[in-house]
Design a protein around this motif. Structure first.
Motif, PDB file in Angstrom:
ATOM      1  N   PRO A  48      46.503  14.072 -15.627  1.00  8.41           N
ATOM      2  CA  PRO A  48      45.292  13.389 -15.078  1.00  8.41           C
ATOM      3  C   PRO A  48      44.209  13.072 -15.858  1.00  8.41           C
ATOM      4  CG  PRO A  48      44.611  16.202 -15.833  1.00  8.41           C
ATOM      5  CD  PRO A  48      46.521  15.844 -15.909  1.00  8.41           C
ATOM      6  N   VAL A  51      38.346  12.702 -12.738  1.00  4.07           N
ATOM      7  CA  VAL A  51      38.162  13.660 -11.419  1.00  4.07           C
ATOM      8  C   VAL A  51      37.405  13.084 -11.428  1.00  4.07           C
ATOM      9  CG1 VAL A  51      39.517  16.187 -12.451  1.00  4.07           C
ATOM     10  CG2 VAL A  51      37.149  15.334 -13.211  1.00  4.07           C
ATOM     11  N   VAL A  61      41.133  13.345  -7.731  1.00  2.78           N
ATOM     12  CA  VAL A  61      42.560  13.345  -9.450  1.00  2.78           C
ATOM     13  C   VAL A  61      43.023  12.412  -9.291  1.00  2.78           C
ATOM     14  CG1 VAL A  61      43.571  14.242 -11.410  1.00  2.78           C
ATOM     15  CG2 VAL A  61      42.689  15.218  -9.557  1.00  2.78           C
ATOM     16  N   ALA A 290      39.570  17.628 -15.954  1.00  3.56           N
ATOM     17  CA  ALA A 290      41.012  17.060 -16.607  1.00  3.56           C
ATOM     18  C   ALA A 290      41.158  16.997 -18.734  1.00  3.56           C
ATOM     19  CB  ALA A 290      40.692  14.775 -15.960  1.00  3.56           C
TER      20      ALA A 290
END
Length: 302
Positions: A48, A51, A61, A290
């Motif tokens: 990721p 966010v 995400v 993340a």
């Protein structure tokens, strides 16, 4: 006499030596820690990058496969889609509007892309350049109460541009450098009560502007020093939360710039982060991070 001198010397050392001790920031007490990985993309396991919170506290995400993924507040994957093109690079920032539409900083294509909540493209705006409404690597984005957008960019023309929710240009502020009001890789932004807080990653600080573009100063007096601050969020408890890519930690900061508490360190276990990129906070004060190198989303409650 020598015993008296020793006593006095120890007293003086305690009195004056203590003045130079480093101030220890308290640890944030965590009452809930959860994490979950992103779904695989074929044979790869993406990480990721950004966010954001949407309606019903859904979590949007961005990942290194160039996907937008929507999770429920509890972490269940609801839907996902891919960006228009990822051959030149992957996007790095997104924000969710009140109607559920999502605006993505399509970083390596130097533009913004608007999606509806199901992934259909609504609009694109921008091209490579340094003029109003053009971008050089847009990387971070946030919104104000009126859903005006604030986009930070890097790559030698570091600045913040303010746009309407539809993408019409309003103003810009900041420039590349190390002086007051300048950036070296601004990477995250948060709006609160007419002010914009910008993480100035390479300069290891947070800058404060009015949302009309006036530079207010550095966060903290003396300015607070961070270790590659990558993103920042305002919480419903009235505090700012800064995620530090370099330190692998989360810092809680007051609006007047006092360092209040910290949580985390570099690592891969519970209570640890590895090169975290993004942070967002939902309506229940649940913090979502993340945790990039660890390939997971972390959910915290303090």
């Amino acid at each position: 006499m020598s015993a008296v001198i020793r006593v006095v010397a120890l007293a003086l050392l305690a009195l004056f030596g203590g003045c130079h001790r480093a101030v220890v920031t308290p640890a944030l007490a965590v009452r809930e820690w959860r994490s979950w990985p992103l779904p695989a993309d074929g044979a790869s396991l993406p990480t990721p990058r950004s966010v954001a919170i949407g309606p019903r506290d859904e979590i949007a995400v961005l990942d290194t496969a160039g996907r937008v993924l929507i999770f429920s507040a509890e972490g269940a994957l609801l839907r996902q889609w891919k960006m228009l093109d990822v051959s030149a690079g992957k996007p790095e920032g997104l924000v969710v509007l009140k109607d559920g539409s999502i605006v993505v900083c399509d970083t390596h294509y130097h533009r913004l892309v608007w999606f509806d909540g199901d992934g259909h493209v609504l609009n694109t705006s921008g091209q490579t350049g340094t003029q109003a409404g053009e971008f050089i690597y847009p990387v971070g984005i946030t919104k104000d109460a009126g859903e005006n957008l604030y986009v930070c960019e890097y790559g030698g023309h570091d600045r913040v541009q303010k746009l309407t929710r539809e993408g019409a240009w309003l103003l810009e502020f900041g420039s590349f450098g190390t002086q007051p009001g300048q950036f070296q890789r601004p990477s995250g932004l948060a709006w609160h009560a007419g002010k914009i807080y910008v993480t100035d990653a390479v300069n290891n600080r947070v800058l404060v502007f009015t949302d009309t573009g006036k530079f207010e100063g550095l966060l903290g007096k003396p300015p607070l020093a961070f270790d590659l601050p990558y993103d920042i969020a305002f919480g419903g408890d009235g505090f700012l939360y800064v995620i530090e890519y370099g330190a692998g930690r989360l810092s809680r900061v007051s609006l007047d710039g006092r360092s209040l508490a910290q949580f985390g360190r570099t690592g891969g276990g519970e209570g640890e982060f590895a090169t975290p990129w993004g942070i967002t906070i939902d309506s229940q004060m649940r913090v979502r991070i993340a945790d990039t190198k660890n390939r997971r989303i972390v959910a915290l409650r303090f």
